[in-house]
Design a protein around this motif. Structure first.
Motif: not given
Ligand SMILES: Nc1ncnc2c1ncn2[C@@H]1O[C@H](COS(=O)(=O)NC(=O)[C@@H](N)CO)[C@@H](O)[C@H]1O
Length: 143
Positions: A52-55, A57-58, A96-97, A100, A104
């Motif tokens: 879960n890269p999105d998670e 990253v956040e 990519e991570v 971002r 961000g």
């Protein structure tokens, strides 16, 4: 993901050579860099982050900002670092991570620098040495 956070008087780097087949393309001026009065985040992106890269990253952005507020750092520096883990994510995911996280942090109003991905680099850092100057964080996606 493993992060080593160093509150520093400065960080400076110089690209020496390619460390992977397809490193991040960089301009001549990106071959060297320096930032002063900075919270440096050395980051190893791990295999588990691929779930879960999105998670991650956040979570990484939030962790870095939380420490930046504690140490009153306005300048941030994202340093790709493959030596905080033995379970690294593949370079394409890691790049990519890290991109971002960098974008961000900029979107949240910080002055952010970064070191190029996929190169062997010489670097110098001057840790400030106060009690919160050296911190580490481990970030994992929820199951
Ligand atoms: N998972 C990762 N997290 C952070 N940076 C990475 C990652 N994978 C590759 N990199 C980047 O690519 C560079 C080389 O990565 S490495 O894993 O050390 N690979 C090598 O050194 C190769 N020469 C042999 O595998 C690192 O210095 C870093 O800039």
């Amino acid at each position: 993901m493993r992060m080593l956070l160093i509150h520093s008087d400065y960080i400076e780097y110089e690209v020496k050579d390619k460390a992977i087949k397809n490193p991040e393309p960089i301009s001549e001026e990106e071959k060297k860099g320096r930032m002063d009065e900075v919270l440096v985040a050395f980051i190893s992106v791990e295999k588990v982050d691929e779930k879960n890269p999105d998670e991650v990253v956040e979570k990484a952005i939030n962790e870095i900002i939380e420490v930046a507020k504690q140490v009153k750092a306005e300048n941030l520096f994202v340093y790709p670092f493959a030596h905080l883990s033995s379970e690294l994510a593949k370079p394409s995911v890691a790049q990519e991570v890290l991109r971002r996280i960098y974008e961000g942090l900029k979107e949240r109003g910080y002055n952010v620098g970064k070191a190029p991905f996929g190169y062997y680099k010489a670097f110098r850092i001057s840790c400030k040495g106060h009690p919160l100057a050296e911190l580490s964080r481990t970030i994992v996606p929820e199951e």
